[in-house]
Write a protein that holds these residues in place. Structure first.
Motif, PDB file in Angstrom:
ATOM      1  N   LEU A 197       3.944   0.719   2.305  1.00 17.32           N
ATOM      2  CA  LEU A 197       3.603   0.012   3.538  1.00 17.32           C
ATOM      3  C   LEU A 197       3.097  -1.378   3.189  1.00 17.32           C
ATOM      4  CD1 LEU A 197       1.732   2.940   5.290  1.00 17.32           C
ATOM      5  CD2 LEU A 197       4.074   2.184   5.714  1.00 17.32           C
ATOM      6  N   ARG A 243       1.169  -4.940   3.556  1.00 17.55           N
ATOM      7  CA  ARG A 243      -0.061  -5.454   4.119  1.00 17.55           C
ATOM      8  C   ARG A 243      -0.160  -6.951   3.816  1.00 17.55           C
ATOM      9  NH1 ARG A 243       0.409  -1.310   6.193  1.00 17.55           N
ATOM     10  NH2 ARG A 243      -1.099   0.396   6.428  1.00 17.55           N
ATOM     11  N   TRP A 244      -0.849  -7.666   4.705  1.00 18.44           N
ATOM     12  CA  TRP A 244      -1.019  -9.125   4.539  1.00 18.44           C
ATOM     13  C   TRP A 244      -2.509  -9.437   4.526  1.00 18.44           C
ATOM     14  CZ3 TRP A 244       0.766 -13.361   8.557  1.00 18.44           C
ATOM     15  CH2 TRP A 244       0.513 -14.623   8.014  1.00 18.44           C
ATOM     16  N   GLN A 245      -2.989  -9.903   3.385  1.00 18.92           N
ATOM     17  CA  GLN A 245      -4.382 -10.322   3.241  1.00 18.92           C
ATOM     18  C   GLN A 245      -4.460 -11.819   3.504  1.00 18.92           C
ATOM     19  OE1 GLN A 245      -7.106  -8.308   2.653  1.00 18.92           O
ATOM     20  NE2 GLN A 245      -8.278 -10.147   3.093  1.00 18.92           N
ATOM     21  N   SER A 279      -2.474  -6.507  10.443  1.00 18.59           N
ATOM     22  CA  SER A 279      -1.659  -5.304  10.606  1.00 18.59           C
ATOM     23  C   SER A 279      -0.174  -5.648  10.602  1.00 18.59           C
ATOM     24  CB  SER A 279      -2.026  -4.617  11.917  1.00 18.59           C
ATOM     25  OG  SER A 279      -1.115  -3.573  12.206  1.00 18.59           O
ATOM     26  N   PRO A 280       0.658  -4.762  10.026  1.00 19.12           N
ATOM     27  CA  PRO A 280       2.114  -5.006  10.057  1.00 19.12           C
ATOM     28  C   PRO A 280       2.668  -5.057  11.468  1.00 19.12           C
ATOM     29  CG  PRO A 280       1.553  -3.279   8.468  1.00 19.12           C
ATOM     30  CD  PRO A 280       0.310  -3.556   9.254  1.00 19.12           C
ATOM     31  N   TYR A 329       0.858  -1.175   0.000  1.00 20.04           N
ATOM     32  CA  TYR A 329       0.000   0.000   0.000  1.00 20.04           C
ATOM     33  C   TYR A 329       0.905   1.238   0.000  1.00 20.04           C
ATOM     34  CZ  TYR A 329      -4.515  -2.301   0.757  1.00 20.04           C
ATOM     35  OH  TYR A 329      -5.652  -3.041   0.599  1.00 20.04           O
ATOM     36  N   MET A 362      -7.347  -8.890   6.670  1.00 22.26           N
ATOM     37  CA  MET A 362      -6.190  -7.994   6.624  1.00 22.26           C
ATOM     38  C   MET A 362      -5.507  -7.966   7.997  1.00 22.26           C
ATOM     39  SD  MET A 362      -4.538  -6.106   4.470  1.00 22.26           S
ATOM     40  CE  MET A 362      -5.720  -5.639   3.207  1.00 22.26           C
ATOM     41  N   GLN A 374       1.096   5.397   1.035  1.00 19.19           N
ATOM     42  CA  GLN A 374       0.508   6.551   1.719  1.00 19.19           C
ATOM     43  C   GLN A 374       1.174   7.822   1.212  1.00 19.19           C
ATOM     44  OE1 GLN A 374       0.887   6.677   6.004  1.00 19.19           O
ATOM     45  NE2 GLN A 374      -1.009   7.859   6.190  1.00 19.19           N
TER      46      GLN A 374
END
Length: 857
Positions: free
Chosen positions: A636, A638-640, A648-649, A618, A646, A620
């Motif tokens: 950034l 992300r892990w789906q 969080s890191p 992602y 989803m 920002q």
């Protein structure tokens, strides 16, 4: 004269013809002999044995897999051993014996290739089975405990549907069917909707997590089990054995043909030799043979005499009544007796008295029955010293079958006995500290378990690990570290009882076994005494160093009744002690173990997240503080997750750092960002620089400048489009090395920014040395803006300090207009936060770049 010359010429011609004929026949016999003896029984036996061993290992492999499936085996050592046996024996069947008939080789090679392919496919299926079965076995083991904990906490009333689901899952875990699988999946989905995740208790969340693993993994394990059992390796092996046997039979048939020819030619050769022998002077030949036989006999006698006198083993020759006739010098050297002192005596002169009458009766019975005896015996030297020897006695019989002599050969095995004792000690003790090793430790724990069962008193296993021991090895050297371990072992041993055991597992890990405790708290008392003794200063390399330890305690039978279970749970308790501050001891807690189960499963899923395409980047936006125009972005990760959504890191990045996956993820992140930049450039977009975070582990283990150079060259990117963000604590770990790397990146025109500034250890002198271009204020300082406190002053001071160092300032976490106005008033250069844009996928970031072109920036 002419007659004599003719007679001599005829005689020479006859001898020449005789020699030529013999030579031709010998050559023909030699060729036929080689052809007839071409088949090697040893090679045939070796190849057949290899085939049989592979077949046996394959059968035992199926049995081991079936036993693991039936939960009769709790590890996969036997499966790995049989797979290793098949791999080791496979090289012995790749080449067929050279005498194999050529017409059989194509079919043999084809069948062999089929067998090898089937074995490799079966090995891959077994590997998948082991992974799936391990996950299933873990959840099947913990699911009843989770259900019991949940029902004990919530009670049984009002949970009929959940109770039915639990019983169905327990039954399903032992052997599912297709319809039950579909029904359970529906039931699980309904329960998850009925009990939302936010409102679940930890017990219910753990229960549903294990149920999901069982429902998902049980059909997969059954499918893999059926595929392994139906593998065609056994059938292909039988076919290969049959083809090889047919080829061997055909080769034997061909060899038999040559043997028949050899027999015929040999008959001719014998006849020819007889004819030739009759023409030789028999008298002279017989005389020469007798002289040669006499010479060989004399040589053998001299050889036997030399062996008797030169042998290092003691030798004794007695008559039929066991009276000594002769001894060799080695006998005198070993026993201390001279030959004159023992001749005429019996070997009883060496009797040590350690063996009783029964021993000698059995010895003589076996000697008379079998004609020989060998074994270990203790004898006495002339000076009275007793020594062990290995003795072999052989009875020599005359033509009438009566024993005429006995021959004894012996060797002093005192050194071998001492070596065996040393080897036995080394096999059960640590070479550095002299403490029991893992092998002896497991035996002591097993004995403690038996004592606890007999006496009904608890026993304890204490797992102790020295805190930050690696720092001593890295800074002062392994020799100092070894000295510290020796002193630690001595201190620990001084604290314990004689019945207790202190062992070293390896490295800086020690284990204490405390059998038959009066009270459970006694184990904590001993653990604290151990930690107190270990925490005393050590005199090492001219320094007084203090090293503390962390201890975990597992009790028997409360926490476990097996060696592996007690060690594992004590290790878990030790890690809990380290997490709670070190230099302390903790009992094992089942709640702590269950809390780590979810993280363990998540780490296991993270290892395959890249291959499954579950990770994504992602972006920002970053905007200019004055004009609010887009000037950059931060990438950034992300892990789906397919099940948890989803993630969080802040949850999975620490797992990646602990498991060593962070370098791979960091390299992937840089590659994805560079590839996306190239896609945007090819689409004609006005691309802005993108910042990528670099972890401390990646910075230390990888060549970051080389990696960046390779990615920029691969995607044809200008270096100004890539920014690296490093934490200040990362730079402070090895400032000299960090400065070298930052100068390399600066030479490549790569911008480097300090991330999370102010949250760690800061050194302005080092900060001034680093070739940095920007500084990022951590969101923890930004979020306090709006309140009158010291944090606001710190934020403005950071901005002023950065400008003095000619660094641009980026504020992250800007979410309100008040924060924006305050930071802009104090000269902040760039903003990043929800006020200007949330982290968004690459597609949305691309549309934002497109609007930037449309609006002219």
């Amino acid at each position: 004269m002419t007659w004599r010359r003719g007679k001599k010429s005829g005689w020479l011609n006859r001898w020449a013809g005789l020699v030529i004929g013999i030579t031709l026949l010998i050559g023909l016999v030699t060729w036929l002999f080689l052809r007839a003896d071409e088949i090697s029984p040893e090679s045939h036996y070796a190849y057949t044995q290899s085939l049989r061993r592979i077949e046996q290992a394959d059968v035992e492999l199926n049995a081991a897999v079936l036993a693991s499936y039936a939960d009769l085996l709790h590890n996969y050592d036997s499966v790995a051993r049989h797979l290793r046996e098949i791999r080791e024996e496979r090289s012995h069947i790749l080449e067929f014996p050279g005498w194999m008939v050529a017409s059989q080789l194509p079919a043999l090679h084809a069948k062999l290739n089929e067998l090898l392919a089937a074995q490799l496919d079966k090995a891959r299926q077994i590997d998948r089975f082991q992974r799936s079965n391990s996950i299933l076995r873990n959840s099947v083991h913990y699911f009843p405990l989770a259900a019991e904990n949940y029902l004990r906490r919530e009670g049984h009333a009002g949970h009929a549907e959940l109770g039915e689901f639990i019983r169905a899952v327990l039954s399903f875990g032992q052997g599912p069917d297709r319809e039950e699988n579909d029904r359970l999946r529906q039931a699980l989905a309904e329960l998850e909707r009925h009990y939302p995740e936010a409102g679940r208790s930890p017990e219910l969340a753990l229960l549903l997590r294990h149920a999901a693993v069982i429902v998902q993994q049980r059909p997969e394990v059954d499918r893999l089990m059926l595929a392994i059992m139906q593998a065609p390796t056994a059938l292909l092996h039988e076919e290969l054995t049959r083809l090889y046997s047919e080829g061997y039979a055909e080769s034997l048939n061909q060899s038999g043909h040559y043997r028949r020819l050899l027999f015929g030619v040999a008959i001719l050769l014998v006849i020819y030799v007889i004819y030739a022998v009759m023409r030789i002077d028999r008298d002279r030949r017989n005389l020469a043979e007798r002289l040669e036989a006499q010479r060989r006999a004399e040589a053998q006698v001299r050889l036997y005499a030399r062996v008797f006198t030169s042998a290092t083993e003691g030798m004794t020759i007695t008559d039929g009544q066991s009276r000594i006739l002769a001894v060799n010098p080695a006998f005198c050297q070993i026993t201390g007796y001279s030959q004159d002192e023992v001749v005429g005596q019996t070997p009883a002169i060496l009797n040590s008295g350690r063996q009783g009458r029964d021993f000698y009766q059995q010895m003589w019975a076996e000697l008379l029955r079998n004609g020989q005896w060998h074994g270990e015996i203790w004898n006495r030297r002339k000076d009275g010293g007793i020594y062990p020897e290995w003795l072999s006695v052989t009875a020599v019989r005359d033509e009438q079958g009566e024993v005429s002599h006995y021959i004894g050969v012996f060797a002093d095995i005192s050194e071998r006995k001492q070596s065996e004792a040393r080897i036995n000690h080394l096999a059960h003790h640590d070479a550095l500290t002299g403490l029991p090793n893992r092998l002896l430790l497991e035996d002591r724990i097993a004995q403690a378990i038996i004592k606890s069962r007999r006496s009904k008193l608890p026993s304890a296993v204490v797992f102790i690990d020295l805190d930050r021991f690696k720092n001593i090895n890295d800074t002062l050297g392994h020799e100092v570290g070894d000295n510290l371990l020796i002193q630690a072992a001595q201190r620990g041993s001084a604290v314990l009882r004689e019945t207790d055991t202190l062992a070293r597992l390896g490295g800086d890990e020690f284990v204490v076994v405390l059998p038959e405790l009066e009270q459970v708290q006694d184990s904590m008392h001993v653990a604290r005494k151990m930690l107190q003794a270990l925490a005393q200063p050590y005199a090492l390399a001219g320094h007084a160093l203090t090293v503390t330890g962390s201890a975990g305690i597992a009790l028997c039978p409360e926490d476990g009744q097996t060696v592996s279970e007690l060690l594992r749970k004590a290790d878990t308790a030790m890690y809990r002690a380290k997490e709670e501050g070190r230099n302390t001891a903790r009992f094992y807690s089942a709640d702590f173990n269950r809390a780590t189960l979810g993280e363990l499963l998540l780490e296991n899923d993270l290892r395959g997240a890249l291959e499954r395409g579950e990770l994504m980047m992602y972006y920002q936006p970053k905007v200019d503080a004055g004009s609010a125009t887009l000037i950059g972005a931060e990438a950034l990760m992300r892990w789906q997750h397919p099940e948890h959504g989803m993630i969080s890191p802040t949850r999975f990045i620490p797992l990646a750092e602990e498991s060593g996956l962070i370098s791979m993820l960091g390299e992937w992140a840089m590659g994805v960002v560079c590839q996306q930049q190239r896609v945007w450039l090819d689409a004609g977009l006005q691309v802005v620089p993108v910042a990528v975070n670099v972890s401390a582990y990646q910075f230390a283990q990888q060549d970051v400048p080389q990696l960046v150079a390779e990615l920029l060259a691969r995607y044809r990117l200008p270096p100004q489009l890539l920014t690296l963000e490093l934490t200040e604590s990362l730079l402070m770990r090895n400032a000299a090395r960090a400065a070298e790397i930052l100068h390399e990146l600066r030479a490549m025109d790569i911008e480097v920014a300090i991330d999370d500034f102010g949250t760690g250890y800061s050194s302005l002198s080092y900060l001034n040395r680093f070739p940095l271009r920007s500084l990022k204020i951590d969101r923890s300082f930004v979020c306090e803006i709006g309140e009158q406190g010291t944090t606001v002053k710190l934020a403005s001071a950071m901005i002023a300090m950065a400008h003095e160092l000619e660094l641009s300032v980026i504020a992250e976490g800007v979410e309100t207009e008040a924060q924006r106005d305050y930071l802009r008033a104090h000269g902040c250069d760039q903003f990043q936060g929800f006020l200007f844009g949330k982290p968004q996928p690459a597609e949305e970031m691309g549309r934002l770049l497109a609007r930037r072109i449309a609006t002219g920036g």
